[in-house]
Design an enzyme around this catalytic site. Structure first.
Site, PDB file in Angstrom:
ATOM      1  N   GLY A  12       2.260   4.068 -13.608  1.00 37.33           N
ATOM      2  CA  GLY A  12       1.323   3.616 -12.588  1.00 37.33           C
ATOM      3  C   GLY A  12       1.889   3.809 -11.193  1.00 37.33           C
ATOM      4  O   GLY A  12       3.072   4.127 -11.011  1.00 37.33           O
ATOM      5  N   GLY A  15       4.691   1.191 -10.364  1.00 38.40           N
ATOM      6  CA  GLY A  15       5.820   1.398 -11.262  1.00 38.40           C
ATOM      7  C   GLY A  15       6.578   2.675 -10.955  1.00 38.40           C
ATOM      8  O   GLY A  15       7.825   2.692 -10.939  1.00 38.40           O
ATOM      9  N   TYR A 148      -8.738 -11.281 -14.437  1.00 39.15           N
ATOM     10  CA  TYR A 148      -7.556 -10.735 -13.759  1.00 39.15           C
ATOM     11  C   TYR A 148      -6.895 -11.801 -12.898  1.00 39.15           C
ATOM     12  O   TYR A 148      -5.664 -11.959 -12.923  1.00 39.15           O
ATOM     13  CB  TYR A 148      -7.977  -9.539 -12.904  1.00 39.15           C
ATOM     14  CG  TYR A 148      -6.836  -8.825 -12.224  1.00 39.15           C
ATOM     15  CD1 TYR A 148      -5.924  -8.067 -12.963  1.00 39.15           C
ATOM     16  CD2 TYR A 148      -6.683  -8.863 -10.841  1.00 39.15           C
ATOM     17  CE1 TYR A 148      -4.891  -7.393 -12.339  1.00 39.15           C
ATOM     18  CE2 TYR A 148      -5.655  -8.186 -10.213  1.00 39.15           C
ATOM     19  CZ  TYR A 148      -4.761  -7.457 -10.965  1.00 39.15           C
ATOM     20  OH  TYR A 148      -3.732  -6.791 -10.344  1.00 39.15           O
TER      21      TYR A 148
END
Length: 240
Positions: A12, A15, A148
């Site tokens: 990602g 990341g 979320y």
């Protein structure tokens, strides 16, 4: 002496930026990814210039068996950066059970299982660090991102509680709460919607993944030696 960090969600935006930053500082890396083989392959190529050891690990952290695949491939460990995540969007009343279960597994249960099982390796060191990438929605909540917001809030509570439990063992635990970051997670929004979003942010722009990586780098460094149990907001002043 070599130092090793596990980065989950390394394919990602945040990341990958964190992997580049830590490798540039001499960290050897375990890079977890799930399905984005192309991006992780590109990242591995980009990291070769740093001459550090890179160990890719493929696993699906949205299911229970995913943690086992990572735990079995970790040997020496000095830091964990939990950056895995996705953001289901829509009305809470329309949320399917499977989406909710996957979100809870990915954002809450998997980091707890991973960290619980890897703590003994961290505690072998004089000093170790854990950094969890949460979200400003975990701090303040967001309509249409209820699940979320819920799981990101759980990460923040986990950070605060665990930091107190393991401090005397030399493990520092902190959380980074980004605002809107220029990653694939925002690709579902139109150009006009993103421009409107930027107008809401006092600094007038989205964050870049490298700015989140800079904060992670700081928290893993000796400069943050007296910081634990904290949530570092990196949101351009959007919510204070």
């Amino acid at each position: 002496m070599k130092k090793f960090a596990l980065i989950t969600g390394a394919s990602g935006g945040i990341g990958a930026a964190t992997a580049m930053r830590l490798a540039s500082e001499g960290w050897n890396l375990y890079l977890h990814y799930h399905s984005n083989e192309k991006r992780i392959s590109e990242l591995l190529t980009d990291l070769t210039k740093f001459k550090v050891e890179i160990i890719p690990i493929k696993a699906d952290l949205s299911v229970e068996s995913g943690c086992e695949q990572i735990i079995g491939n970790i040997f020496q460990l000095d830091a964990i950066v939990y950056s895995s995540g996705n953001a289901p969007f829509g009305l809470f009343s329309d949320l399917e059970d499977e989406t909710m279960d996957n979100a809870i597994q990915l954002h809450v249960k998997s980091p707890l299982i991973l960290i619980r099982n890897l703590l003994p390796k961290l505690m072998r060191n004089t000093i170790s660090q854990i950094v969890i990438i949460s979200s400003l929605w975990g701090q303040t909540g967001a309509a249409c991102e209820v699940i979320y917001s819920t799981v990101k809030g759980a990460q923040i509570s986990f950070t605060k509680a665990l930091s107190k439990e393991v401090a005397r063992s030399g493990v520092r635990v902190n959380c980074v709460a980004p605002g809107a970051v220029n990653t694939g997670m925002l690709h579902r929004f139109s150009k006009e919607e993103l421009e409107s979003l930027e107008e809401e942010i006092p600094l007038g722009r989205l964050a870049e993944p490298e700015e989140i990586a800079d904060t992670v780098s700081f928290l893993l460094s000796p400069k943050a030696s007296y910081i634990t149990g904290q949530v570092i907001a990196v949101n351009g002043g959007w919510y204070t």
